[in-house]
Write a protein that holds these residues in place. Structure first.
Motif, mmCIF file in Angstrom:
data_model
loop_
_atom_site.group_PDB
_atom_site.id
_atom_site.type_symbol
_atom_site.label_atom_id
_atom_site.label_comp_id
_atom_site.label_asym_id
_atom_site.label_seq_id
_atom_site.Cartn_x
_atom_site.Cartn_y
_atom_site.Cartn_z
ATOM 1 N N ARG A 485 0.832 -1.191 0.000
ATOM 2 C CA ARG A 485 0.000 0.000 0.000
ATOM 3 C C ARG A 485 0.869 1.244 0.000
ATOM 4 N NH1 ARG A 485 -2.545 -3.777 3.325
ATOM 5 N NH2 ARG A 485 -1.217 -3.132 5.056
ATOM 6 N N ALA A 486 0.271 2.369 -0.360
ATOM 7 C CA ALA A 486 0.994 3.634 -0.401
ATOM 8 C C ALA A 486 1.178 4.184 1.003
ATOM 9 C CB ALA A 486 0.244 4.643 -1.272
ATOM 10 N N SER A 487 2.224 4.983 1.201
ATOM 11 C CA SER A 487 2.480 5.611 2.497
ATOM 12 C C SER A 487 1.501 6.765 2.668
ATOM 13 C CB SER A 487 3.924 6.117 2.574
ATOM 14 O OG SER A 487 4.826 5.055 2.388
ATOM 15 N N ASP A 488 0.545 6.596 3.567
ATOM 16 C CA ASP A 488 -0.485 7.620 3.778
ATOM 17 C C ASP A 488 -0.669 7.934 5.252
ATOM 18 O OD1 ASP A 488 -1.568 5.247 4.557
ATOM 19 O OD2 ASP A 488 -3.462 5.467 3.459
ATOM 20 N N ALA A 489 0.376 7.766 6.070
ATOM 21 C CA ALA A 489 0.286 8.037 7.504
ATOM 22 C C ALA A 489 1.502 8.843 7.936
ATOM 23 C CB ALA A 489 0.203 6.742 8.316
ATOM 24 N N ALA A 490 1.259 9.907 8.694
ATOM 25 C CA ALA A 490 2.327 10.730 9.257
ATOM 26 C C ALA A 490 2.504 10.360 10.720
ATOM 27 C CB ALA A 490 1.991 12.215 9.124
ATOM 28 N N ALA A 504 1.191 1.507 10.205
ATOM 29 C CA ALA A 504 1.615 2.467 11.226
ATOM 30 C C ALA A 504 0.872 2.270 12.530
ATOM 31 C CB ALA A 504 1.421 3.895 10.703
ATOM 32 N N VAL A 505 -0.447 1.982 12.441
ATOM 33 C CA VAL A 505 -1.227 1.747 13.659
ATOM 34 C C VAL A 505 -0.729 0.496 14.373
ATOM 35 C CG1 VAL A 505 -3.518 1.185 14.519
ATOM 36 C CG2 VAL A 505 -3.245 2.985 12.819
ATOM 37 N N GLN A 506 -0.447 -0.567 13.611
ATOM 38 C CA GLN A 506 0.073 -1.788 14.240
ATOM 39 C C GLN A 506 1.461 -1.553 14.831
ATOM 40 O OE1 GLN A 506 -0.144 -5.100 11.544
ATOM 41 N NE2 GLN A 506 -2.262 -4.663 10.943
ATOM 42 N N PRO A 521 10.172 8.862 19.406
ATOM 43 C CA PRO A 521 9.003 8.124 19.909
ATOM 44 C C PRO A 521 7.738 8.492 19.136
ATOM 45 C CG PRO A 521 10.291 9.058 21.706
ATOM 46 C CD PRO A 521 10.843 9.651 20.459
ATOM 47 N N ILE A 522 6.939 7.489 18.804
ATOM 48 C CA ILE A 522 5.685 7.692 18.073
ATOM 49 C C ILE A 522 4.580 7.958 19.096
ATOM 50 C CG2 ILE A 522 4.007 6.680 16.503
ATOM 51 C CD1 ILE A 522 6.231 5.020 15.309
ATOM 52 N N ARG A 523 4.069 9.188 19.086
ATOM 53 C CA ARG A 523 2.992 9.547 20.004
ATOM 54 C C ARG A 523 1.619 9.359 19.396
ATOM 55 N NH1 ARG A 523 5.424 15.168 22.673
ATOM 56 N NH2 ARG A 523 7.457 14.318 23.251
ATOM 57 N N ASP A 524 1.510 9.470 18.090
ATOM 58 C CA ASP A 524 0.222 9.313 17.424
ATOM 59 C C ASP A 524 0.468 9.060 15.947
ATOM 60 O OD1 ASP A 524 -2.438 9.113 17.038
ATOM 61 O OD2 ASP A 524 -2.965 11.166 17.608
ATOM 62 N N VAL A 525 -0.573 8.570 15.263
ATOM 63 C CA VAL A 525 -0.535 8.320 13.828
ATOM 64 C C VAL A 525 -1.644 9.132 13.179
ATOM 65 C CG1 VAL A 525 -0.732 6.602 12.000
ATOM 66 C CG2 VAL A 525 0.437 6.018 14.134
ATOM 67 N N ILE A 526 -1.283 9.942 12.185
ATOM 68 C CA ILE A 526 -2.245 10.811 11.504
ATOM 69 C C ILE A 526 -2.388 10.316 10.073
ATOM 70 C CG2 ILE A 526 -2.760 13.182 10.810
ATOM 71 C CD1 ILE A 526 -0.903 14.097 13.061
ATOM 72 N N ARG A 527 -3.639 10.061 9.677
ATOM 73 C CA ARG A 527 -3.883 9.581 8.306
ATOM 74 C C ARG A 527 -3.885 10.760 7.346
ATOM 75 N NH1 ARG A 527 -7.921 4.702 6.721
ATOM 76 N NH2 ARG A 527 -7.138 4.380 4.601
ATOM 77 N N LEU A 528 -3.242 10.573 6.187
ATOM 78 C CA LEU A 528 -3.152 11.604 5.173
ATOM 79 C C LEU A 528 -4.074 11.261 4.007
ATOM 80 C CD1 LEU A 528 0.731 12.111 5.076
ATOM 81 C CD2 LEU A 528 -0.946 13.350 6.447
ATOM 82 N N TYR A 529 -4.685 12.299 3.448
ATOM 83 C CA TYR A 529 -5.559 12.148 2.282
ATOM 84 C C TYR A 529 -4.994 13.011 1.172
ATOM 85 C CZ TYR A 529 -8.752 10.123 5.691
ATOM 86 O OH TYR A 529 -9.302 9.356 6.683
#
Length: 531
Positions: A485-490, A504-506, A521-529
């Protein structure tokens, strides 16, 4: 006159003439120095209670060993004859502190994986009457009194000679073919006698102990002037009529101090106007010194690590930090390490700085490091580091083409970190240049509040020109995890886009997840559109 009467008379003369006693004592000391200079004096070293004299027996393998081991050549060779395990061996006697254990990899197989495990034990090998386990790691290292670690497989070449030893501080050093590689592991208890612990494991099937050859003592041949200068006070001390103290020869003048080598000229950044960026005045590694003007950092002689120095202030976006290599140490491998941290150096203590720079990444602050940026340094090399507007750290050597060294969170205040490591012996910070290169803009304003606040866009009065090509949005790259899949998470808070949202969520769900690019450190995952 009897001998007893002579001794009594001599004692009376000495008690009446204290100055004569001092004179004789000084001349006897001169005579002792003359004996040491000529190699006639004996010396002993009792600095360590486990350092024995030179008449120790040669180091061999202990008769107590693993089930698959056969000893040959009088105990100097250990051969594993079956399987890939049960190859634990020990030294025939306790080893001394700083005594190098030299081993030759005599035979190598290609049927297995893994190689030798090296370490020490404070448990007498004679106590293993019940037999030894299959593996040294973790069967023995999980018990008290055993320390071992696996050697890297890239060193497993037939005929290579490697060595290791333990220091008084409990650090185990490792080397290959007479070349020191650094600290292998730490934490060995040196308060008790230590035996060598070796596991001939995997592809390593035979080891031979190499007896170190003692270096020949240098033959000192003093000149006639030296002989006359040293023998005159010694012979005068043997005369009965010693000269009074005021008649002694004046002391020899001290040698003139050697002039320091001139500073190396700047070759590749002569067009730059440097602003000073001084080194931190208080916090630095334990094995490095800083010049009074806080521009030169020099690692101590005989050391190879813990040469950290910090910038006195953070490095701003668009500033180019230029460092010049002044000297090189050919005894060690590795080069200068460069990094950036959100930790104010004033809050650190020298005791918190580890020997291995990778351990700084485990601290709670934001740390990004790159080792060996100049693996083969040469005196006069000029290394430059710059943070551009996108958070990419650009590195250039001797004015060459810039390459991206790493990515950082550009919204933070980042102090530069330099580790004068390995082959780099001494460096000089030339300063920073504030010119902005294409694609690097001044830092945007931020909203008050959180240190991760988003930039406040300005309201332009005229339409803005299109961004440079290097800042235009690129096509979505494939996910670095699934490659489907394409990279769509920041990833928050570093902002790197390298995974799809599902992966990224996993990845974040794992404990202590960090960004695979900058290890933030990863504090959150933001989905990109993407439009």
């Amino acid at each position: 006159m009897s001998p007893e009467q002579c001794r009594m008379e001599d004692s009376a003369v000495i008690s009446c003439c204290p100055d004569l006693t001092v004179t004789i004592r000084k001349k006897m000391n001169s005579f002792k120095k003359f004996k040491r200079r000529m190699g006639l004096a004996s010396s002993t070293n009792n600095s360590n209670r486990y350092q024995a004299t030179n008449n120790l027996p040669p180091l061999l393998f202990h008769p107590c060993h693993g089930e698959n081991i056969r000893l040959m050549n009088g105990g100097a060779r250990a051969q594993r004859v079956d399987s890939y395990c049960k190859g634990i061996v020990f030294s025939s006697r306790p080893v001394r502190i700083n005594e190098k254990i030299m081993l030759r990899l005599a035979d190598v197989s290609n049927q297995w994986s893994g190689v030798v495990r090296l370490g020490f034990t404070s448990v007498d090998p004679r106590t293993h009457t019940h037999g030894l386990p299959k593996y040294a790691c973790p069967d023995l290292t999980s018990k008290p009194g055993f320390w071992a670690k696996a050697m890297s497989e890239r060193y497993a070449e037939p005929g290579c000679v490697f060595f290791y030893y333990v220091t008084a501080g409990g650090d185990v050093h490792f080397g290959l073919n007479n070349e020191e590689k650094g600290i292998f592991f730490s934490g060995v208890d040196v308060s008790r006698p230590l035996w060598c612990l070796v596991d001939i494991y995997g592809n390593a099937t035979a080891l031979e102990i190499v007896q170190p050859q003692p270096a020949p003592l240098p033959v000192l041949r003093p000149t006639n002037e030296e002989l006359e200068r040293w023998t005159r006070p010694a012979l005068a001390a043997l005369t009965i009529n010693a000269p009074p103290p005021h008649a002694q020869q004046p002391p020899l003048p001290l040698p003139a101090p050697q002039p320091q080598p001139p500073a190396l000229a700047v070759k590749y950044h002569t067009h730059c106007v440097f602003s000073p960026l001084l080194l931190h005045p208080r916090v630095r590694g334990r094995n490095v010194t800083v010049s009074p003007d806080r521009t030169v950092a020099a690692r101590l002689e005989g050391e190879f690590c813990n040469g950290y120095v910090f910038g006195q202030r953070p490095l701003r976006l668009g500033e180019r930090l230029v460092v010049q290599v002044l000297s090189r140490c050919s005894l060690y491998v590795g080069g200068l390490a460069f990094g950036l941290t959100s930790c104010d150096p004033s809050r650190l203590t020298p005791a918190e700085l580890p020997d291995d720079a990778d351990l700084l990444l485990d601290r709670p602050e934001y740390w990004v490091l790159a080792k060996d940026v100049a693996r083969t340094p040469a005196p006069g090399d000029e290394l430059s580091f710059k943070i551009n507007g996108t958070g990419a750290v650009e590195f250039s050597r001797n004015g060459g083409a810039a390459q991206v060294l790493m990515h950082v969170d550009a919204s933070l205040d980042l102090w530069p970190v330099l580790d004068v490591f390995g082959g780099t012996g001494r460096i000089r910070v030339l300063g920073v240049t504030s010119e902005l290169t294409p694609g690097c803009a001044a830092p945007p304003p931020v909203r008050a509040g959180s240190e991760h606040s988003l930039p406040v866009p300005a309201r332009p009065s005229q339409p803005l020109p299109p961004p440079p090509a290097e800042l235009q949005p690129a096509a979505a790259a494939d996910c670095a995890v699934c490659f489907e899949r394409a990279s769509d998470a920041a990833l928050y808070s570093c902002g790197h886009v390298c995974m799809c949202y599902c992966c990224a969520v996993q990845w974040k769900a794992r404990g202590g997840a960090v960004c695979p690019i900058c290890r933030a450190p990863i504090r959150d995952v933001i989905r990109l559109y993407r439009s």
